[in-house]
Design a protein around this motif. Sequence first.
Motif, PDB file in Angstrom:
ATOM      1  N   LEU A 116       0.825  -1.198   0.000  1.00 39.47           N
ATOM      2  CA  LEU A 116       0.000   0.000   0.000  1.00 39.47           C
ATOM      3  C   LEU A 116       0.866   1.258   0.000  1.00 39.47           C
ATOM      4  CD1 LEU A 116      -2.776   1.281   0.064  1.00 39.47           C
ATOM      5  CD2 LEU A 116      -2.835   0.945   2.541  1.00 39.47           C
ATOM      6  N   GLU A 117       1.971   1.213   0.700  1.00 36.83           N
ATOM      7  CA  GLU A 117       2.905   2.344   0.723  1.00 36.83           C
ATOM      8  C   GLU A 117       3.378   2.685  -0.690  1.00 36.83           C
ATOM      9  OE1 GLU A 117       7.349   3.330   2.574  1.00 36.83           O
ATOM     10  OE2 GLU A 117       6.219   1.582   3.277  1.00 36.83           O
ATOM     11  N   LYS A 118       3.691   1.667  -1.485  1.00 39.16           N
ATOM     12  CA  LYS A 118       4.143   1.893  -2.864  1.00 39.16           C
ATOM     13  C   LYS A 118       3.039   2.528  -3.706  1.00 39.16           C
ATOM     14  CE  LYS A 118       7.501  -1.900  -2.929  1.00 39.16           C
ATOM     15  NZ  LYS A 118       7.824  -3.248  -3.517  1.00 39.16           N
ATOM     16  N   LEU A 119       1.802   2.068  -3.519  1.00 42.33           N
ATOM     17  CA  LEU A 119       0.692   2.645  -4.267  1.00 42.33           C
ATOM     18  C   LEU A 119       0.479   4.106  -3.900  1.00 42.33           C
ATOM     19  CD1 LEU A 119      -1.970  -0.222  -4.117  1.00 42.33           C
ATOM     20  CD2 LEU A 119      -0.498   0.370  -6.044  1.00 42.33           C
ATOM     21  N   ILE A 120       0.589   4.406  -2.627  1.00 42.15           N
ATOM     22  CA  ILE A 120       0.398   5.777  -2.159  1.00 42.15           C
ATOM     23  C   ILE A 120       1.462   6.705  -2.733  1.00 42.15           C
ATOM     24  CG2 ILE A 120       0.462   7.254  -0.099  1.00 42.15           C
ATOM     25  CD1 ILE A 120      -0.819   4.882   1.439  1.00 42.15           C
ATOM     26  N   LEU A 121       2.683   6.201  -2.872  1.00 40.48           N
ATOM     27  CA  LEU A 121       3.797   7.029  -3.322  1.00 40.48           C
ATOM     28  C   LEU A 121       3.976   7.047  -4.838  1.00 40.48           C
ATOM     29  CD1 LEU A 121       6.520   6.119  -0.662  1.00 40.48           C
ATOM     30  CD2 LEU A 121       5.384   8.335  -0.949  1.00 40.48           C
ATOM     31  N   ASP A 122       3.269   6.182  -5.570  1.00 42.34           N
ATOM     32  CA  ASP A 122       3.535   6.102  -7.008  1.00 42.34           C
ATOM     33  C   ASP A 122       3.096   7.379  -7.723  1.00 42.34           C
ATOM     34  OD1 ASP A 122       0.802   5.965  -7.690  1.00 42.34           O
ATOM     35  OD2 ASP A 122       0.780   3.790  -7.827  1.00 42.34           O
ATOM     36  N   ASP A 123       3.413   7.455  -9.008  1.00 47.06           N
ATOM     37  CA  ASP A 123       3.177   8.676  -9.775  1.00 47.06           C
ATOM     38  C   ASP A 123       1.878   8.662 -10.568  1.00 47.06           C
ATOM     39  OD1 ASP A 123       5.542   9.925  -8.932  1.00 47.06           O
ATOM     40  OD2 ASP A 123       6.728   8.844 -10.434  1.00 47.06           O
ATOM     41  N   ASP A 124       1.013   7.692 -10.318  1.00 49.70           N
ATOM     42  CA  ASP A 124      -0.295   7.695 -10.962  1.00 49.70           C
ATOM     43  C   ASP A 124      -1.069   8.922 -10.459  1.00 49.70           C
ATOM     44  OD1 ASP A 124      -3.059   7.182 -11.644  1.00 49.70           O
ATOM     45  OD2 ASP A 124      -2.494   5.103 -12.002  1.00 49.70           O
ATOM     46  N   PRO A 125      -1.480   9.815 -11.355  1.00 49.48           N
ATOM     47  CA  PRO A 125      -2.107  11.071 -10.912  1.00 49.48           C
ATOM     48  C   PRO A 125      -3.544  10.920 -10.434  1.00 49.48           C
ATOM     49  CG  PRO A 125      -2.101  10.965 -13.309  1.00 49.48           C
ATOM     50  CD  PRO A 125      -1.337   9.751 -12.827  1.00 49.48           C
ATOM     51  N   ARG A 126      -4.155   9.762 -10.651  1.00 50.81           N
ATOM     52  CA  ARG A 126      -5.555   9.590 -10.259  1.00 50.81           C
ATOM     53  C   ARG A 126      -5.720   9.503  -8.751  1.00 50.81           C
ATOM     54  NH1 ARG A 126      -7.009   4.250 -13.367  1.00 50.81           N
ATOM     55  NH2 ARG A 126      -4.809   3.882 -12.858  1.00 50.81           N
ATOM     56  N   THR A 127      -6.902   9.884  -8.303  1.00 53.39           N
ATOM     57  CA  THR A 127      -7.246   9.679  -6.893  1.00 53.39           C
ATOM     58  C   THR A 127      -7.166   8.192  -6.574  1.00 53.39           C
ATOM     59  OG1 THR A 127      -8.726  11.589  -6.910  1.00 53.39           O
ATOM     60  CG2 THR A 127      -9.081   9.943  -5.174  1.00 53.39           C
ATOM     61  N   LEU A 128      -6.619   7.873  -5.412  1.00 54.01           N
ATOM     62  CA  LEU A 128      -6.594   6.492  -4.943  1.00 54.01           C
ATOM     63  C   LEU A 128      -7.594   6.368  -3.798  1.00 54.01           C
ATOM     64  CD1 LEU A 128      -5.290   3.663  -5.115  1.00 54.01           C
ATOM     65  CD2 LEU A 128      -3.648   4.428  -3.377  1.00 54.01           C
ATOM     66  N   TYR A 129      -8.666   5.642  -4.049  1.00 58.02           N
ATOM     67  CA  TYR A 129      -9.713   5.432  -3.039  1.00 58.02           C
ATOM     68  C   TYR A 129      -9.372   4.181  -2.236  1.00 58.02           C
ATOM     69  CZ  TYR A 129     -12.541   8.753  -5.732  1.00 58.02           C
ATOM     70  OH  TYR A 129     -13.011   9.867  -6.378  1.00 58.02           O
ATOM     71  N   ILE A 130      -9.225   4.338  -0.941  1.00 54.65           N
ATOM     72  CA  ILE A 130      -8.955   3.198  -0.072  1.00 54.65           C
ATOM     73  C   ILE A 130     -10.262   2.802   0.612  1.00 54.65           C
ATOM     74  CG2 ILE A 130      -7.639   2.315   1.892  1.00 54.65           C
ATOM     75  CD1 ILE A 130      -5.438   4.283   1.210  1.00 54.65           C
ATOM     76  N   GLN A 131     -10.823   1.681   0.163  1.00 55.64           N
ATOM     77  CA  GLN A 131     -12.045   1.166   0.776  1.00 55.64           C
ATOM     78  C   GLN A 131     -11.682   0.466   2.075  1.00 55.64           C
ATOM     79  OE1 GLN A 131     -14.677  -1.041  -1.941  1.00 55.64           O
ATOM     80  NE2 GLN A 131     -13.339  -0.382  -3.611  1.00 55.64           N
TER      81      GLN A 131
END
Length: 487
Positions: free
Chosen positions: A115-130
């Motif tokens: 999850l840390e990697k996803l939070i820090l990645d460069d994908d500009p889209r909102t990341l929704y954490i359910q």
Amino acid sequence: MIAKKRTVITTDGEVDDMNSFLRYLLYSNEIDTAGIILTSSVYHYSGNNEDVSPYRWTGTKWIHEFIDYYEKVYPNLIQHADGYPSAEYLRSIYHIGNITAPGEMEEETDGSRFLEKLILDDDPRTLYIQTWGGTNTTARALKSIQERFQGTADWQKIKTKIEEKLVIYIILDQDVTYRDYIAKEWNITVINDAFNFWYFAYMWKQVHPKLTSRLAAQWNLENIRDNHGPLLKKYALIGDGNKLEGELYEELRGTDSYLNNHPEYERFEFISEGDSPSYFYLLENGLRNAENPKFGGWGGRFTQIRSNLYKNQAVDYNPFTRRFESEYTLTRWFDDIQDDFAARANWCVSEHFADAVHYPSVTVDNLDVRVKPGEEVSLKVLANDPNNLELHYFSWCYAEASSYWDLSKIDLFSEHVLGVAGLQVSIHSNVMDCPFKVDLAFSNSNSAVFTVPKDAKSGDTFHIITEVSNVAKTPLKTYIRRILTVQ
């Protein structure tokens, strides 16, 4: 084409999480699933073989088992819609997070690092954490980032990026880590469903029966469980014989004993999908739900408490109970939600596109329309059905989501109904007659006319929803929400 919402599922593995995950798999073509992480909550944890014993722990294998069943129906699903992820991909993004104890966030885990990697990645889209369980694995990932970067020259830039990127959708607050850590250290947007979810969960019997006919036993058997393939055979229903290893005996809703002790239920009735509203919110079905939590849609309608916090304290008028209810912002959609589920269940066993129903395609000129007081506004829809089925049209004004009607001026009072664990689960009002006067002329055609009230002020909005559904045993519906703003 509207971009898919990007999301991570965190789950603690209760029976209703399993049902929610099963349904999610049928909708996984509509959402970009970036991760699936097993976590704990105050209700479910694995223990640590030292000082913490397991509590209601259902294990770590059930997600793999569900994905295996999904793989069996995948060849049929892809005949009916593009975008379904492969089983191999879903297995690759499943990770075990912080599961040993409620609120445990001290240990870095495979899930927290992923999850840390996803939070820090460069994908500009909102990341929704359910958040179907506790927020502890999310908290651990954020804490690891803070420990790694705080005090460096890049810290403020990284922190701002994360705060702008993440939205945490919380189903209940199932441990202390949001309150004690995330809320104190981070300015992250949170959508908090603290009680409406109960009505698509274990408290659905409190919903007016006119809204729950598709949660009944016979409907479940005919439309979901029976003759719809191996995945849906795993969909848990009351008294179906399903027993979860590790669960408390009194919580095993699939047993005859549970039926005997709870005569209010019938065998094969709906159990619960309390976590499903968190992804209903993300579906791009035309209701524009995720565009603004205050708009309302399958995930419910929310009130903005402060800049980064939304709670489901908004109320809609329920014509069956003749009162304003917060839960009706969710329960008003039950028939549509279940009809949609039934149609997708048919996809699991239909080998050819022509053998099943699909969504009508629609075209409109403009979703956001400027209007003037007293103006008659023609609202047309161009639609066709991919199977050449007859289409039905229905237009209505979602008055409660429209700013023209100021609910704060209605004589509302809060009647708090205490439910499970003493949680506030309902807000009702004493208004008995619907105060909304809507001048909307329509017929079963692709055109409707809305007359803007003459006393509308500049900035007032009117949310007009047109529903286009095919005429079928298991119909599918496409929505169009147009927002009329007075200038």
